[in-house]
Design an enzyme around this catalytic site. Structure first.
Site, PDB file in Angstrom:
ATOM      1  N   ARG A 132      11.282  -7.418  10.993  1.00 41.55           N
ATOM      2  CA  ARG A 132      10.194  -6.830  11.786  1.00 41.55           C
ATOM      3  C   ARG A 132       9.979  -7.600  13.086  1.00 41.55           C
ATOM      4  O   ARG A 132       9.541  -7.022  14.089  1.00 41.55           O
ATOM      5  CB  ARG A 132       8.908  -6.775  10.962  1.00 41.55           C
ATOM      6  CG  ARG A 132       8.990  -5.761   9.827  1.00 41.55           C
ATOM      7  CD  ARG A 132       7.643  -5.416   9.231  1.00 41.55           C
ATOM      8  NE  ARG A 132       7.771  -4.401   8.188  1.00 41.55           N
ATOM      9  CZ  ARG A 132       6.764  -3.731   7.655  1.00 41.55           C
ATOM     10  NH1 ARG A 132       5.527  -3.944   8.089  1.00 41.55           N
ATOM     11  NH2 ARG A 132       6.966  -2.822   6.711  1.00 41.55           N
ATOM     12  N   ARG A 171      13.283  -4.918  -2.460  1.00 37.19           N
ATOM     13  CA  ARG A 171      12.152  -4.127  -2.946  1.00 37.19           C
ATOM     14  C   ARG A 171      12.569  -2.677  -3.121  1.00 37.19           C
ATOM     15  O   ARG A 171      13.171  -2.078  -2.226  1.00 37.19           O
ATOM     16  CB  ARG A 171      10.959  -4.222  -1.985  1.00 37.19           C
ATOM     17  CG  ARG A 171      10.426  -5.647  -1.854  1.00 37.19           C
ATOM     18  CD  ARG A 171       9.190  -5.725  -1.002  1.00 37.19           C
ATOM     19  NE  ARG A 171       8.795  -7.123  -0.815  1.00 37.19           N
ATOM     20  CZ  ARG A 171       7.762  -7.522  -0.067  1.00 37.19           C
ATOM     21  NH1 ARG A 171       7.004  -6.612   0.555  1.00 37.19           N
ATOM     22  NH2 ARG A 171       7.473  -8.804   0.059  1.00 37.19           N
ATOM     23  N   ARG A 190      10.862  -0.347   6.779  1.00 39.38           N
ATOM     24  CA  ARG A 190      10.678  -0.425   5.325  1.00 39.38           C
ATOM     25  C   ARG A 190      12.035  -0.237   4.649  1.00 39.38           C
ATOM     26  O   ARG A 190      12.518   0.875   4.479  1.00 39.38           O
ATOM     27  CB  ARG A 190       9.692   0.657   4.866  1.00 39.38           C
ATOM     28  CG  ARG A 190       9.102   0.416   3.484  1.00 39.38           C
ATOM     29  CD  ARG A 190       8.082   1.495   3.144  1.00 39.38           C
ATOM     30  NE  ARG A 190       6.992   1.532   4.091  1.00 39.38           N
ATOM     31  CZ  ARG A 190       5.903   0.742   4.010  1.00 39.38           C
ATOM     32  NH1 ARG A 190       5.789  -0.117   3.038  1.00 39.38           N
ATOM     33  NH2 ARG A 190       4.943   0.840   4.919  1.00 39.38           N
ATOM     34  N   GLU A 236       2.101  -4.271  10.657  1.00 40.32           N
ATOM     35  CA  GLU A 236       2.051  -5.546   9.924  1.00 40.32           C
ATOM     36  C   GLU A 236       3.379  -6.289  10.035  1.00 40.32           C
ATOM     37  O   GLU A 236       4.456  -5.709   9.889  1.00 40.32           O
ATOM     38  CB  GLU A 236       1.756  -5.278   8.443  1.00 40.32           C
ATOM     39  CG  GLU A 236       1.761  -6.540   7.584  1.00 40.32           C
ATOM     40  CD  GLU A 236       2.222  -6.277   6.158  1.00 40.32           C
ATOM     41  OE1 GLU A 236       2.758  -7.213   5.561  1.00 40.32           O
ATOM     42  OE2 GLU A 236       2.053  -5.140   5.677  1.00 40.32           O
ATOM     43  N   SER A 255       1.548 -11.136   5.995  1.00 40.23           N
ATOM     44  CA  SER A 255       0.328 -11.189   5.193  1.00 40.23           C
ATOM     45  C   SER A 255       0.175 -12.611   4.684  1.00 40.23           C
ATOM     46  O   SER A 255       1.117 -13.156   4.107  1.00 40.23           O
ATOM     47  CB  SER A 255       0.399 -10.227   4.001  1.00 40.23           C
ATOM     48  OG  SER A 255       0.217  -8.901   4.408  1.00 40.23           O
TER      49      SER A 255
END
Length: 439
Positions: free
Chosen positions: A404, A275, A290, A362, A365
């Site tokens: 994570r 990403r 991130r 988070e 999701s």
């Protein structure tokens, strides 16, 4: 992608749904956006009707030419030939107009987000997300020392190197070494074994490079091209590096006609994800939260419409079970409309507790997309009653983000001396290792 027939027949409902998503689209109100789409639809249907009318008359006149010639009516035959020639030009014009209007209608529809489910909370950002209290698990670990963040722990152990990664690749990359590299591999294996062995997902090893059509199917294109990495493949074409295994897994059923008896299909894969993080400047610049490259175990379900609500709850349960078995305190929130992704009707975020940050972050999701992606991919199924084919519903979720999860273990299982205890469930995957210590 939205169903133009639904918009045509339920204009007010559609406008109200768009209005919940945002107050304006490119400076236009939801009502004006809808009006523009219906205008394109009317013009496209008009061009299609004109084409069909001209084609029918062309066929009729062509047949009449033979009859006129049989009757030696040369004048009538010549008049008909002239008419057919004129109709040919009209038909070509109709076809060209149809194509232009159809493409414009497709483009207009393709940039509109999915409509939120009725029970999705209102609100513009994450501050309005609502916790699902019944899904909260565990308590924060008790520590008699000030907990460190994961990058402090990893660098002190000599097993996490951001400086050398920056020399090689730039910011938002990391080298993991030794026991931490093994932990990342162990976590992926643990998650896959749980999802395949306990929950019945089928494991895939999918492509990591995909074409534009696949990105369009799952909704990354056309709006989010700047958030991805691209690889030229010659003659002006390209491949995109997957931002999530959702893309190749969901597109596995693109342009397929399934039987209802096959549903639900449940897929899982462990892949690298890439990403650009174009909108994340200044956010989480330290550590592994991130990054441009990370690994994730993805869950995807292909379901009948009647199954998708229950499948959404089940998928979230499966993702939570990973954290439960690792003994990690976490909660589940229902995302508000402003925090929800482009393709989702409803999303649950699972947030794990990070003692070093003293906050929830988070880690997964899980989204129900309804038939929004299926329309873009033309993925359908044949109902058992034999009636007309229907679009499937698609769902996706992280089960979990591996990096994570590693972060959560480092921060939750740290000792005062900087060593890291290995959760019991993970020890068999770590060769029986019980603790990571600095050598």
């Amino acid at each position: 992608m939205h169903d133009i027939k639904f918009i045509r027949e339920n204009r007010d409902v559609f406008v109200a749904g768009l209005a919940r998503r945002a107050s304006a689209f490119d400076g236009k109100s939801p009502a004006q956006v809808t009006a523009d789409i219906l205008d394109l639809d009317n013009r496209w249907r008009g061009a299609k009707a004109a084409f069909e009318q001209h084609r029918a008359r062309q066929n009729e006149a062509s047949r009449a030419i033979g009859a006129a010639k049989a009757k030696k009516d040369e004048a009538g035959a010549q008049a008909l030939l002239a008419e057919v020639a004129g109709l040919k030009d009209a038909i070509q014009k109709d076809e060209a107009e149809q194509r232009v209007l159809e493409e414009r209608l497709k483009t207009a529809l393709s940039v509109l987000p999915n409509l939120p489910a009725a029970d999705v909370p209102e609100g513009p950002d994450e501050a309005f997300n609502k916790e699902v209290e019944a899904r909260r698990f565990g308590e924060p670990p008790r520590m008699n020392f000030k907990p460190k963040e994961h990058f402090e722990l990893g660098e002190a152990l000599g097993l996490m190197d951001f400086e050398r990664a920056a020399k090689v690749s730039g910011a938002r990359f990391v080298y993991l070494k030794g026991a931490l590299a093994r932990m990342e591999r162990a976590l992926a294996s643990f998650m896959l074994d749980l999802h395949t062995g306990t929950f019945g997902y089928t494991e895939f090893n999918p492509p990591f490079l995909v074409r534009d059509d696949a990105f369009f199917g799952t909704g990354q294109l056309p709006k989010f091209a700047e958030e991805m990495f691209w690889a030229p493949s010659g003659e002006g074409s390209r491949f995109g590096l997957i931002p999530t295994a959702e893309v190749p897994l969901t597109n596995y059923v693109r342009e397929e006609l399934l039987d209802e008896t096959q549903l639900p299909l449940r897929f899982t894969a462990h892949t690298p994800c890439f990403r650009a993080e174009a909108g994340a400047a200044g956010r989480d610049t330290r550590g592994m939260i991130r990054q441009h490259q990370f690994s994730k175990v993805e869950l995807v379900s292909i379901a009948a419409p009647e199954q998708s609500l229950a499948e959404h709850e089940r998928m979230t349960d499966c993702a939570q079970e990973v954290l439960k078995r690792l003994g990690l305190h976490h909660r589940v929130v229902t995302l508000c409309i402003g925090d929800m992704g482009f393709t989702a009707q409803k999303t649950y975020d699972i947030e794990v507790w990070l003692p070093g940050q003293d906050r929830f972050r988070e880690i997964s999701s899980c989204s129900n997309c309804g038939d929004f992606q299926a329309r873009r991919m033309n993925a359908r199924y044949r109902p058992a009653d034999g009636k007309s084919t229907r679009f499937v519903h698609t769902l996706n979720g992280s089960g979990l983000a591996v990096g994570r999860t590693l972060i959560a273990i480092l921060e939750n299982y740290q000792e005062s001396d900087g060593s890291i205890r290995i959760p019991d469930a993970l020890r068999p995957y770590m060769g029986g290792l019980e603790k990571i210590e600095k050598k």
